[in-house]
Design a protein around this motif. Structure first.
Motif, PDB file in Angstrom:
ATOM      1  N   UNK A 131       0.987  -1.241   0.105  1.00  0.00           N
ATOM      2  CA  UNK A 131      -0.061   0.154   0.027  1.00  0.00           C
ATOM      3  C   UNK A 131       0.785   1.079   0.022  1.00  0.00           C
ATOM      4  N   UNK A 132       2.017   1.099   0.785  1.00  0.00           N
ATOM      5  CA  UNK A 132       2.853   2.366   0.846  1.00  0.00           C
ATOM      6  C   UNK A 132       3.543   2.736  -0.353  1.00  0.00           C
ATOM      7  N   UNK A 133       4.034   1.434  -0.922  1.00  0.00           N
ATOM      8  CA  UNK A 133       4.765   1.739  -2.150  1.00  0.00           C
ATOM      9  C   UNK A 133       4.137   2.494  -3.192  1.00  0.00           C
ATOM     10  N   UNK A 134       2.926   2.141  -3.479  1.00  0.00           N
ATOM     11  CA  UNK A 134       1.952   2.708  -4.472  1.00  0.00           C
ATOM     12  C   UNK A 134       1.676   4.173  -4.330  1.00  0.00           C
ATOM     13  N   UNK A 135       1.341   4.351  -3.006  1.00  0.00           N
ATOM     14  CA  UNK A 135       0.998   5.522  -2.487  1.00  0.00           C
ATOM     15  C   UNK A 135       2.047   6.397  -2.618  1.00  0.00           C
ATOM     16  N   UNK A 136       3.345   6.140  -2.301  1.00  0.00           N
ATOM     17  CA  UNK A 136       4.422   6.887  -2.429  1.00  0.00           C
ATOM     18  C   UNK A 136       4.620   7.197  -3.965  1.00  0.00           C
ATOM     19  N   UNK A 137       4.361   6.166  -4.963  1.00  0.00           N
ATOM     20  CA  UNK A 137       4.559   6.636  -6.219  1.00  0.00           C
ATOM     21  C   UNK A 137       3.620   7.580  -6.759  1.00  0.00           C
ATOM     22  N   UNK A 138       2.185   7.170  -6.284  1.00  0.00           N
ATOM     23  CA  UNK A 138       1.207   8.156  -6.646  1.00  0.00           C
ATOM     24  C   UNK A 138       1.387   9.507  -6.278  1.00  0.00           C
ATOM     25  N   UNK A 139       2.085   9.725  -4.777  1.00  0.00           N
ATOM     26  CA  UNK A 139       2.421  11.146  -4.150  1.00  0.00           C
ATOM     27  C   UNK A 139       3.593  11.739  -4.899  1.00  0.00           C
ATOM     28  N   UNK A 140       4.480  10.884  -5.345  1.00  0.00           N
ATOM     29  CA  UNK A 140       5.637  11.517  -5.679  1.00  0.00           C
ATOM     30  C   UNK A 140       5.512  12.169  -7.035  1.00  0.00           C
ATOM     31  N   UNK A 141       4.733  11.396  -8.083  1.00  0.00           N
ATOM     32  CA  UNK A 141       4.284  11.982  -9.167  1.00  0.00           C
ATOM     33  C   UNK A 141       3.566  13.253  -9.200  1.00  0.00           C
ATOM     34  N   UNK A 142       2.277  13.202  -8.323  1.00  0.00           N
ATOM     35  CA  UNK A 142       1.503  14.285  -8.007  1.00  0.00           C
ATOM     36  C   UNK A 142       1.976  15.534  -7.503  1.00  0.00           C
ATOM     37  N   UNK A 143       3.168  15.171  -6.595  1.00  0.00           N
ATOM     38  CA  UNK A 143       3.945  16.272  -6.049  1.00  0.00           C
ATOM     39  C   UNK A 143       4.697  17.036  -6.924  1.00  0.00           C
ATOM     40  N   UNK A 144       5.370  16.312  -7.931  1.00  0.00           N
ATOM     41  CA  UNK A 144       6.075  17.173  -8.920  1.00  0.00           C
ATOM     42  C   UNK A 144       5.127  17.718  -9.774  1.00  0.00           C
ATOM     43  N   UNK A 145       3.858  17.349 -10.226  1.00  0.00           N
ATOM     44  CA  UNK A 145       2.842  18.084 -11.061  1.00  0.00           C
ATOM     45  C   UNK A 145       2.336  19.324 -10.335  1.00  0.00           C
ATOM     46  N   UNK A 146       2.178  19.102  -9.004  1.00  0.00           N
ATOM     47  CA  UNK A 146       1.686  20.411  -8.255  1.00  0.00           C
ATOM     48  C   UNK A 146       2.755  21.423  -8.010  1.00  0.00           C
ATOM     49  N   UNK A 147       3.892  21.082  -8.310  1.00  0.00           N
ATOM     50  CA  UNK A 147       5.313  22.168  -8.258  1.00  0.00           C
ATOM     51  C   UNK A 147       5.494  22.929  -9.521  1.00  0.00           C
ATOM     52  N   UNK A 148       4.567  22.386 -10.655  1.00  0.00           N
ATOM     53  CA  UNK A 148       4.932  22.611 -11.865  1.00  0.00           C
ATOM     54  C   UNK A 148       6.137  22.203 -12.641  1.00  0.00           C
ATOM     55  N   UNK A 149       6.479  21.079 -12.127  1.00  0.00           N
ATOM     56  CA  UNK A 149       7.624  20.285 -12.670  1.00  0.00           C
ATOM     57  C   UNK A 149       7.325  19.236 -13.632  1.00  0.00           C
ATOM     58  N   UNK A 150       6.774  19.816 -14.743  1.00  0.00           N
ATOM     59  CA  UNK A 150       6.292  18.676 -15.624  1.00  0.00           C
ATOM     60  C   UNK A 150       7.029  17.585 -16.185  1.00  0.00           C
ATOM     61  N   UNK A 151       8.627  17.853 -16.443  1.00  0.00           N
ATOM     62  CA  UNK A 151       9.343  17.298 -17.123  1.00  0.00           C
ATOM     63  C   UNK A 151       9.658  16.152 -16.052  1.00  0.00           C
ATOM     64  N   UNK A 152       9.881  16.596 -14.899  1.00  0.00           N
ATOM     65  CA  UNK A 152      10.227  15.637 -13.632  1.00  0.00           C
ATOM     66  C   UNK A 152       9.017  14.479 -13.412  1.00  0.00           C
ATOM     67  N   UNK A 153       7.891  15.050 -13.519  1.00  0.00           N
ATOM     68  CA  UNK A 153       6.645  14.290 -13.367  1.00  0.00           C
ATOM     69  C   UNK A 153       6.417  13.189 -14.185  1.00  0.00           C
ATOM     70  N   UNK A 154       6.731  13.581 -15.626  1.00  0.00           N
ATOM     71  CA  UNK A 154       6.734  12.685 -16.782  1.00  0.00           C
ATOM     72  C   UNK A 154       7.976  11.668 -16.562  1.00  0.00           C
ATOM     73  N   UNK A 155       9.108  12.215 -16.151  1.00  0.00           N
ATOM     74  CA  UNK A 155      10.158  11.146 -16.057  1.00  0.00           C
ATOM     75  C   UNK A 155       9.799  10.125 -14.710  1.00  0.00           C
ATOM     76  N   UNK A 156       9.261  10.578 -13.600  1.00  0.00           N
ATOM     77  CA  UNK A 156       8.746   9.754 -12.506  1.00  0.00           C
ATOM     78  C   UNK A 156       7.823   8.678 -12.981  1.00  0.00           C
TER      79      UNK A 156
END
Length: 506
Positions: A449-474
């Motif tokens: 549960x925590x692995x997938x939650x971390x993955x979702x939040x890590x990508x979502x956090x990059x999106x929220x910070x406006x880091x589109x390329x980083x989000x796409x890479x993740x």
């Protein structure tokens, strides 16, 4: 009429451990249940038998049965089974297991090497079974955000359409979980019927029941019949002559003993005797047919019209947990018609009028207490909180990251949003809370549960910070780890604005 319903499900296990919890669980179930059961159903279909049972297969299991990594792993596992049979010191055990492993290898190499979809589609096209669908990744739907719940269901039904060429009109809702209002979402998705547990209908399972004014029919599991096979405390698999699930040879991993007795220690179990097991199978086939006949007569007399009996089980019971289960099931499917008992699918029951008055269905599941405690109780409070936080962050990020669709311009597919949804759905799978509540590999469940939650939040956090390329890479990196449901498309997630507008209209 008698209807048998099987629910086939395992969480996504590929590349998430091997043993004691992980891919080994998939391969044992595949060898013990999915291979012999589909082979048995194919035999009956070749005889011209139709509408034998309703077969639920969750999208997440179907994805594994088609996955190249899992197919390769399964082939290796079957070969290893054959090698382990060679190593057994007991000659009778070695011969018996080698014969079984060779037959399984032949079945797999002949019919399964390109995936399970072809095998299942043949059964559907021959009308041997009714296919039941379900939402992606097996979520506990009552606790889901309504937008995500709707998306998960429609994507799951579309996944079935893509794999098997048919969009199911019936579903096995994960954990048979229900909350008032879900029937309207089912109707919108084209679902005409679904399963609940018997107590949800207050034990009156003799007919399907339309839920409120939706027209969507709820069918209830008849516990008096179903529990003859499998119950929390008793059932056929516990008979002394059947092969014991928990006792195995430590050198080879092969199971060599019979149950012998419920209180007998593993070291004192008697050797498995196929002849004694076969005699027990025949005895339990007759007992089950008699139980179904008696229940049909009782219920028909009580309601003053022909009644329906629905028996429902996890598919993995037959073969994986109960070694003799597939043999018993084939004999039952032959014996019931011979005894004059009409068998059919849930769709048969609905279209042939085994439907009574509407019911005001309330919150329910088929778990402990028949309520939501397994998935929402104090023991899993941390997972409930985690799920809520992950879903909120995911939906917020996706809403902000969606491209313009106005001015006649189509919204382009966004793989970053797709992966956020994919990881979110994996994080909130009902399996993790179940395993924690039942203290069955609870550590593994929480980790997943925590692995997938971390993955979702890590990508979502990059999106929220406006880091589109980083989000796409993740997103790309996480997709390489878990790339199931390649057709999942976040553009089909309704926007918050459109969902609220339609909700107000309704």
């Amino acid at each position: 009429m008698f209807s048998l319903v099987l629910h086939s499900h395992l969480p996504w296990l590929a590349n998430h451990g091997r043993w004691p919890v992980g891919e080994e669980w998939l391969y044992q179930s595949w060898a013990g249940s999915y291979l012999p059961l589909t082979s048995m159903l194919s035999r009956l279909a070749d005889e011209g038998r139709t509408n034998l049972l309703s077969l639920g297969i969750t999208p997440v299991l179907a994805a594994q049965l088609d996955d190249p990594h899992c197919l390769s792993g399964m082939h290796h596992w079957l070969g290893n089974w054959q090698l382990r049979a060679h190593e057994a010191q007991n000659r009778e055990l070695s011969t018996r297991e080698h014969r079984s492993a060779s037959a399984a290898l032949h079945e797999f190499e002949t019919h399964w090497r390109h995936g399970g979809s072809g095998v299942i589609r043949t059964l559907v096209d021959s009308r041997a079974v009714e296919l039941l669908g379900g939402p992606l990744a097996h979520p506990f739907q009552p606790l889901m955000d309504p937008r995500l719940r709707q998306f998960s269901l429609t994507e799951g039904l579309s996944d079935a359409q893509g794999r098997w060429g048919t969009r199911p009109c019936g579903i096995w809702a994960p954990e048979c979980a229900y909350a008032p209002g879900m029937e309207n979402e089912y109707a919108t998705a084209g679902v005409t019927h679904f399963m609940v547990d018997g107590p949800a209908l207050r034990g009156d399972t003799s007919l399907g029941r339309p839920v409120r004014d939706s027209g969507v029919v709820a069918f209830g599991r008849d516990l008096s019949v179903s529990y003859r096979v499998w119950s929390p405390k008793s059932g056929y698999p516990g008979h002394a002559a059947y092969r014991d699930f928990h006792t195995y040879d430590h050198d080879t991993g092969l199971k060599h003993a019979r149950v012998t007795g419920r209180t007998v220690d593993s070291a004192d179990k008697a050797p498995y005797d196929p002849a004694a097991a076969a005699a027990a199978i025949d005895k339990h086939v007759l007992d089950f047919v008699d139980a179904v006949r008696m229940r049909l007569r009782e219920e028909s007399a009580r309601i003053g019209r022909p009644a329906l009996v629905v028996a429902a089980f996890d598919t993995e019971l037959f073969g994986h947990w109960w070694f003799e289960g597939p043999q018993w099931l084939e004999k039952v499917l032959r014996a019931l018609p011979e005894a004059g008992i009409d068998i059919g699918t849930l769709e048969d029951a609905r279209t042939r009028g085994y439907v009574g008055a509407p019911t005001q269905l309330e919150e329910s599941s088929w778990g402990s207490g028949k309520d939501w405690r397994v998935w929402a109780g104090e023991q899993v409070h941390d997972l409930v909180t985690l799920n809520s936080e992950v879903v909120l962050a995911a939906l917020d990020a996706i809403d902000k990251n969606r491209g313009p669709s106005g001015g006649g311009q189509p919204e382009l597919r966004n793989r970053t949003n797709d992966q956020i949804l994919r990881e979110t759905l994996m994080a909130i799978a009902s399996d993790w809370a179940f395993m924690v509540s039942k203290d069955s590999a609870a550590g593994y469940a929480r980790e997943r549960a925590h692995i997938h939650a971390h993955a979702s939040r890590e990508i979502a956090d990059a999106v929220s910070r406006g880091q589109g390329e980083r989000a796409a890479e993740l997103a790309a990196q996480w997709n390489r780890a878990d790339g199931l449901f390649p057709s999942l498309d976040a553009r089909r997630l309704r926007t918050e604005r459109s969902y609220c507008r339609d909700g107000e209209t309704e």
